[in-house]
Scaffold this motif. Structure first.
Motif, PDB file in Angstrom:
ATOM      1  N   PRO A 116       0.826  -1.215   0.000  1.00  0.00           N
ATOM      2  CA  PRO A 116       0.000   0.000   0.000  1.00  0.00           C
ATOM      3  C   PRO A 116       0.857   1.260   0.000  1.00  0.00           C
ATOM      4  O   PRO A 116       1.968   1.272   0.541  1.00  0.00           O
ATOM      5  CB  PRO A 116      -0.791  -0.121   1.311  1.00  0.00           C
ATOM      6  CG  PRO A 116       0.057  -0.987   2.189  1.00  0.00           C
ATOM      7  CD  PRO A 116       0.715  -1.966   1.252  1.00  0.00           C
ATOM      8  N   ARG A 117       0.332   2.304  -0.624  1.00  0.00           N
ATOM      9  CA  ARG A 117       1.067   3.566  -0.718  1.00  0.00           C
ATOM     10  C   ARG A 117       0.487   4.556   0.288  1.00  0.00           C
ATOM     11  O   ARG A 117      -0.679   4.919   0.228  1.00  0.00           O
ATOM     12  CB  ARG A 117       0.963   4.127  -2.146  1.00  0.00           C
ATOM     13  CG  ARG A 117       1.551   3.193  -3.195  1.00  0.00           C
ATOM     14  CD  ARG A 117       1.468   3.802  -4.582  1.00  0.00           C
ATOM     15  NE  ARG A 117       2.265   5.021  -4.666  1.00  0.00           N
ATOM     16  CZ  ARG A 117       2.355   5.772  -5.756  1.00  0.00           C
ATOM     17  NH1 ARG A 117       1.679   5.435  -6.848  1.00  0.00           N
ATOM     18  NH2 ARG A 117       3.108   6.859  -5.756  1.00  0.00           N
ATOM     19  N   LEU A 118       1.351   4.977   1.215  1.00  0.00           N
ATOM     20  CA  LEU A 118       0.955   5.935   2.245  1.00  0.00           C
ATOM     21  C   LEU A 118       2.068   6.969   2.394  1.00  0.00           C
ATOM     22  O   LEU A 118       3.245   6.660   2.158  1.00  0.00           O
ATOM     23  CB  LEU A 118       0.734   5.240   3.598  1.00  0.00           C
ATOM     24  CG  LEU A 118      -0.499   4.361   3.768  1.00  0.00           C
ATOM     25  CD1 LEU A 118      -0.426   3.618   5.104  1.00  0.00           C
ATOM     26  CD2 LEU A 118      -1.773   5.179   3.695  1.00  0.00           C
ATOM     27  N   PRO A 119       1.724   8.182   2.833  1.00  0.00           N
ATOM     28  CA  PRO A 119       2.769   9.159   3.149  1.00  0.00           C
ATOM     29  C   PRO A 119       3.682   8.618   4.239  1.00  0.00           C
ATOM     30  O   PRO A 119       3.243   7.882   5.136  1.00  0.00           O
ATOM     31  CB  PRO A 119       1.967  10.379   3.638  1.00  0.00           C
ATOM     32  CG  PRO A 119       0.621  10.225   3.009  1.00  0.00           C
ATOM     33  CD  PRO A 119       0.367   8.751   2.960  1.00  0.00           C
ATOM     34  N   TRP A 120       4.960   8.975   4.185  1.00  0.00           N
ATOM     35  CA  TRP A 120       5.933   8.407   5.134  1.00  0.00           C
ATOM     36  C   TRP A 120       5.603   8.758   6.584  1.00  0.00           C
ATOM     37  O   TRP A 120       5.917   7.993   7.508  1.00  0.00           O
ATOM     38  CB  TRP A 120       7.338   8.873   4.771  1.00  0.00           C
ATOM     39  CG  TRP A 120       7.571  10.359   4.834  1.00  0.00           C
ATOM     40  CD1 TRP A 120       7.445  11.245   3.804  1.00  0.00           C
ATOM     41  CD2 TRP A 120       7.963  11.120   5.978  1.00  0.00           C
ATOM     42  NE1 TRP A 120       7.728  12.521   4.230  1.00  0.00           N
ATOM     43  CE2 TRP A 120       8.066  12.474   5.559  1.00  0.00           C
ATOM     44  CE3 TRP A 120       8.262  10.814   7.299  1.00  0.00           C
ATOM     45  CZ2 TRP A 120       8.428  13.499   6.428  1.00  0.00           C
ATOM     46  CZ3 TRP A 120       8.631  11.832   8.174  1.00  0.00           C
ATOM     47  CH2 TRP A 120       8.702  13.159   7.736  1.00  0.00           C
ATOM     48  N   VAL A 121       4.937   9.890   6.799  1.00  0.00           N
ATOM     49  CA  VAL A 121       4.569  10.267   8.171  1.00  0.00           C
ATOM     50  C   VAL A 121       3.609   9.235   8.761  1.00  0.00           C
ATOM     51  O   VAL A 121       3.699   8.873   9.938  1.00  0.00           O
ATOM     52  CB  VAL A 121       3.940  11.671   8.202  1.00  0.00           C
ATOM     53  CG1 VAL A 121       3.418  11.991   9.606  1.00  0.00           C
ATOM     54  CG2 VAL A 121       4.954  12.721   7.775  1.00  0.00           C
TER      55      VAL A 121
END
Length: 310
Positions: free
Chosen positions: A121-126
């Motif tokens: 899954p693609r999520l912001p690194w934060v």
């Protein structure tokens, strides 16, 4: 939703922190989560000045909202002060997570990790950092497993979803609502019968004579809540932070069969009876060999003892 729309939450939403602060000390996680999303907005937004202004204002509103609680400043710093207490290693929910005690958590965790490695899954690194931090806390202390599960259930599906899915109406929503309503109806028709165990010793409490119910009692830690529900004042209950080290640490020694500390507690509080779980074998052995104590009742959960007063 605020991040998806590249804005800060409305200021009125900060009042949710007041509700949270009056319900549970876990409100500090709300502040941390808000800070994480504020950092994400600052990093990703094209207009960083606007993002900083909006999220800083919302963060200040949240920080101010937590002071609206029944204990004021003390209520705000209590969660931080509680982490310094000596009793924490004695309480099960503050112990490290263990597959032997919470196998379901580790099973679901393994499944989710495998799914992440497979679907990527693609999520912001934060958000990844937030999830990893909560995972670390969940492994460090059992009580944080729920917080990890709640936050992951909100964040991860967005990473798994395809980008185009955000722009279309989910036609399955009515079906999901109908399914949920069906499950609620089934549970209402077939309610669960709470198990008779240490955390719900209803048969044992029912056997307590009426003349003892108003007398000072020594009880097992997890039995305190059920005693309160039965109108009986407990010696201690699951809210260890409200009792403090002064009572919880000696209680732990009593549970291990420390005769000296037990005698001091009996004299100080004029304890007249005891309701003890069977797993407190050393304390039960101490009561069995003490002439002034007599066993009144025993079942598979625990025992009731009465102190013979001359």
């Amino acid at each position: 939703r605020a991040r998806q729309e590249d804005r800060a939450p409305p200021l009125i939403a900060a009042l949710l922190m007041s509700l949270w602060a009056n319900l549970h000390g876990g409100f500090v996680f709300g502040l941390a989560i808000a800070a994480a999303f504020g950092l994400e907005a600052l990093v990703d937004s094209a207009d960083k000045a606007r993002a900083l202004k909006q999220w800083l204002l919302f963060g200040m509103a949240c920080a101010g909202a937590v002071f609206i609680n029944g204990n004021g400043f003390e209520g705000v710093i209590h969660p931080l002060r509680f982490t310094q207490l000596q009793m924490l290693p004695l309480i099960d929910e503050w112990k490290p997570s263990n597959p032997a005690t919470t196998p379901f958590f580790f099973g679901v965790l393994a499944l989710i990790v495998a799914l992440i490695l497979w679907k990527r899954p693609r999520l912001p690194w934060v958000r990844w950092i937030l999830l990893l931090a909560l995972l670390g806390l969940a492994l460090l202390q059992t009580r944080h497993q729920a917080m990890l599960a709640i936050v992951a259930a909100v964040i991860l599906p967005q990473g798994f979803a395809h980008s185009e899915a955000h722009d279309r109406t989910d036609a399955s929503s009515p079906l999901l609502i109908a399914g949920a309503a069906f499950l609620v109806a089934i549970r209402a028709i077939m309610p669960l019968q709470p198990a008779d165990n240490e955390a719900n010793p209803w048969k044992l409490i029912a056997a307590v004579p009426s003349e003892l119910r108003s007398q000072p009692v020594l009880n097992g830690y997890s039995m305190g809540g059920p005693l309160i529900l039965s109108g009986i004042r407990p010696y201690i209950d699951g809210r260890g932070d409200m009792y403090g080290d002064e009572l919880v640490v000696p209680f732990a020694r009593i549970s291990q069969g420390d005769a000296k500390v037990f005698g001091e507690a009996v004299d100080r509080w004029n304890i007249r009876w005891a309701i003890i779980p069977n797993r407190s074998e050393r304390l039960i052995a101490l009561l069995d060999r003490t002439p002034s104590w007599r066993r009144l009742k025993r079942d598979r959960v625990g025992s009731i003892y009465v102190r013979e007063v001359p």
